[in-house]
Design a protein around this motif. Structure first.
Motif, mmCIF file in Angstrom:
data_model
loop_
_atom_site.group_PDB
_atom_site.id
_atom_site.type_symbol
_atom_site.label_atom_id
_atom_site.label_comp_id
_atom_site.label_asym_id
_atom_site.label_seq_id
_atom_site.Cartn_x
_atom_site.Cartn_y
_atom_site.Cartn_z
ATOM 1 N N THR A 178 12.060 -11.006 -6.307
ATOM 2 C CA THR A 178 12.362 -10.727 -7.710
ATOM 3 C C THR A 178 11.154 -10.975 -8.613
ATOM 4 O OG1 THR A 178 13.321 -12.937 -7.971
ATOM 5 C CG2 THR A 178 14.845 -11.132 -7.479
ATOM 6 N N HIS A 179 10.423 -12.045 -8.378
ATOM 7 C CA HIS A 179 9.268 -12.369 -9.219
ATOM 8 C C HIS A 179 8.153 -11.332 -9.039
ATOM 9 C CE1 HIS A 179 6.693 -14.931 -11.632
ATOM 10 N NE2 HIS A 179 5.731 -14.687 -10.761
ATOM 11 N N SER A 180 7.827 -11.024 -7.805
ATOM 12 C CA SER A 180 6.747 -10.064 -7.543
ATOM 13 C C SER A 180 7.119 -8.669 -8.041
ATOM 14 C CB SER A 180 6.417 -10.018 -6.052
ATOM 15 O OG SER A 180 5.938 -11.264 -5.627
ATOM 16 N N ALA A 181 8.353 -8.245 -7.770
ATOM 17 C CA ALA A 181 8.773 -6.905 -8.190
ATOM 18 C C ALA A 181 8.783 -6.774 -9.709
ATOM 19 C CB ALA A 181 10.145 -6.579 -7.614
ATOM 20 N N ALA A 182 9.177 -7.830 -10.400
ATOM 21 C CA ALA A 182 9.185 -7.788 -11.860
ATOM 22 C C ALA A 182 7.783 -7.536 -12.412
ATOM 23 C CB ALA A 182 9.749 -9.094 -12.419
ATOM 24 N N ILE A 183 6.781 -8.048 -11.747
ATOM 25 C CA ILE A 183 5.389 -7.832 -12.159
ATOM 26 C C ILE A 183 4.868 -6.501 -11.632
ATOM 27 C CG2 ILE A 183 3.007 -8.677 -11.903
ATOM 28 C CD1 ILE A 183 4.230 -11.541 -11.753
ATOM 29 N N LEU A 184 5.080 -6.238 -10.342
ATOM 30 C CA LEU A 184 4.470 -5.069 -9.691
ATOM 31 C C LEU A 184 5.075 -3.740 -10.117
ATOM 32 C CD1 LEU A 184 3.881 -6.476 -6.104
ATOM 33 C CD2 LEU A 184 2.239 -6.259 -7.996
ATOM 34 N N GLN A 185 6.230 -3.760 -10.764
ATOM 35 C CA GLN A 185 6.787 -2.492 -11.243
ATOM 36 C C GLN A 185 5.870 -1.850 -12.288
ATOM 37 O OE1 GLN A 185 10.537 -2.804 -13.325
ATOM 38 N NE2 GLN A 185 9.986 -4.813 -14.158
ATOM 39 N N TYR A 186 4.955 -2.627 -12.855
ATOM 40 C CA TYR A 186 4.014 -2.121 -13.855
ATOM 41 C C TYR A 186 2.613 -1.888 -13.272
ATOM 42 C CZ TYR A 186 7.792 -3.712 -16.772
ATOM 43 O OH TYR A 186 9.038 -3.910 -17.307
ATOM 44 N N SER A 187 2.504 -1.922 -11.963
ATOM 45 C CA SER A 187 1.201 -1.793 -11.310
ATOM 46 C C SER A 187 0.824 -0.333 -11.088
ATOM 47 C CB SER A 187 1.219 -2.520 -9.959
ATOM 48 O OG SER A 187 2.018 -1.795 -9.029
ATOM 49 N N LYS A 188 -0.395 -0.155 -10.609
ATOM 50 C CA LYS A 188 -0.898 1.167 -10.231
ATOM 51 C C LYS A 188 -0.825 1.359 -8.713
ATOM 52 C CE LYS A 188 -3.825 1.810 -14.231
ATOM 53 N NZ LYS A 188 -2.922 2.612 -15.022
ATOM 54 N N LEU A 189 -0.100 0.477 -8.047
ATOM 55 C CA LEU A 189 0.011 0.543 -6.596
ATOM 56 C C LEU A 189 0.565 1.891 -6.126
ATOM 57 C CD1 LEU A 189 1.455 -2.928 -5.520
ATOM 58 C CD2 LEU A 189 -0.719 -1.925 -4.856
ATOM 59 N N LYS A 190 -0.001 2.363 -5.016
ATOM 60 C CA LYS A 190 0.484 3.593 -4.387
ATOM 61 C C LYS A 190 1.103 3.313 -3.022
ATOM 62 C CE LYS A 190 -2.860 6.478 -6.741
ATOM 63 N NZ LYS A 190 -4.034 7.327 -6.641
ATOM 64 N N ARG A 191 0.439 2.417 -2.252
ATOM 65 C CA ARG A 191 0.914 2.135 -0.899
ATOM 66 C C ARG A 191 0.746 0.658 -0.569
ATOM 67 N NH1 ARG A 191 -1.417 7.180 2.713
ATOM 68 N NH2 ARG A 191 -0.193 8.763 1.651
ATOM 69 N N VAL A 192 1.753 0.122 0.132
ATOM 70 C CA VAL A 192 1.711 -1.250 0.627
ATOM 71 C C VAL A 192 2.042 -1.211 2.103
ATOM 72 C CG1 VAL A 192 2.743 -3.545 0.503
ATOM 73 C CG2 VAL A 192 2.381 -2.225 -1.603
ATOM 74 N N ALA A 193 1.127 -1.709 2.928
ATOM 75 C CA ALA A 193 1.320 -1.770 4.380
ATOM 76 C C ALA A 193 1.517 -3.230 4.782
ATOM 77 C CB ALA A 193 0.110 -1.179 5.105
ATOM 78 N N ASN A 194 2.640 -3.498 5.437
ATOM 79 C CA ASN A 194 2.953 -4.837 5.937
ATOM 80 C C ASN A 194 2.706 -4.885 7.433
ATOM 81 O OD1 ASN A 194 4.146 -5.777 3.407
ATOM 82 N ND2 ASN A 194 5.768 -4.318 3.861
ATOM 83 N N VAL A 195 1.843 -5.781 7.875
ATOM 84 C CA VAL A 195 1.602 -5.958 9.301
ATOM 85 C C VAL A 195 2.456 -7.136 9.751
ATOM 86 C CG1 VAL A 195 -0.090 -6.349 11.127
ATOM 87 C CG2 VAL A 195 -0.742 -5.067 9.067
ATOM 88 N N MET A 196 3.415 -6.830 10.616
ATOM 89 C CA MET A 196 4.417 -7.801 11.015
ATOM 90 C C MET A 196 4.002 -8.555 12.278
ATOM 91 S SD MET A 196 6.484 -6.996 8.639
ATOM 92 C CE MET A 196 8.210 -7.291 8.841
ATOM 93 N N GLY A 197 4.540 -9.754 12.408
ATOM 94 C CA GLY A 197 4.365 -10.524 13.622
ATOM 95 C C GLY A 197 5.460 -10.166 14.620
ATOM 96 N N TYR A 198 5.439 -10.802 15.770
ATOM 97 C CA TYR A 198 6.432 -10.526 16.804
ATOM 98 C C TYR A 198 7.706 -11.342 16.632
ATOM 99 C CZ TYR A 198 2.774 -7.935 19.118
ATOM 100 O OH TYR A 198 1.791 -7.023 19.398
#
Length: 144
Positions: free
Chosen positions: A78-98
């Motif tokens: 909730t905290h990050s999304a509230a801020i990042l909704q105003y960003s210029k981000l286009k793509r976010v890649a999450n590298v997951m563990g096993y």
């Protein structure tokens, strides 16, 4: 893609954040068990950094991070999304563990965060190379 000219934006025991200004890329590596307050402070820093530096591409490496508590997962989302909704981000890649619990925690964070009108696409990967390939691919690359 060869990444050059980066600066460390943050270096702590549990996270390293690199900024590649020429590519408008933000790369974070999270590690271990992170106590609540330092985790929240680092997440707030990361979100603000993305806004202030007009970041477009993000790679988040969770392969060595243990899952945060459910309360922290909810706060992060909730905290990050509230801020990042105003960003210029286009793509976010999450590298997951096993670790399946870690994967579930990241999925939970994403499900909560996407209740906000976020401007970017997010995908999960098992390998960094695949994540970078997707981050820097063009629309034409994906159609082929």
């Amino acid at each position: 893609m060869i990444l050059q000219k980066f600066e460390k934006a943050l270096e702590l025991d549990f996270v390293t954040i690199r900024h590649f200004p020429d590519q408008k890329l933000f790369w974070s590596d999270w590690r271990g068990i992170i106590p609540r307050e330092p985790l929240r402070e680092a997440m707030h820093f990361a979100s603000q950094f993305i806004i202030e530096n007009e970041i477009e591409l993000v790679l988040v490496d969770y392969t060595h991070m243990l899952p945060p508590s459910l309360q922290d997962q909810n706060w992060i989302a909730t905290h990050s999304a509230a801020i990042l909704q105003y960003s210029k981000l286009k793509r976010v890649a999450n590298v997951m563990g096993y670790d399946i619990f870690q994967q579930i925690s990241i999925e939970t964070i994403n499900e909560i965060a996407y209740r906000y009108p976020l401007p970017f696409e997010s995908r999960d990967f098992m390998f960094k190379d695949d994540a970078f390939e997707w981050l820097f691919s063009t629309e034409e690359d994906q159609a082929a």
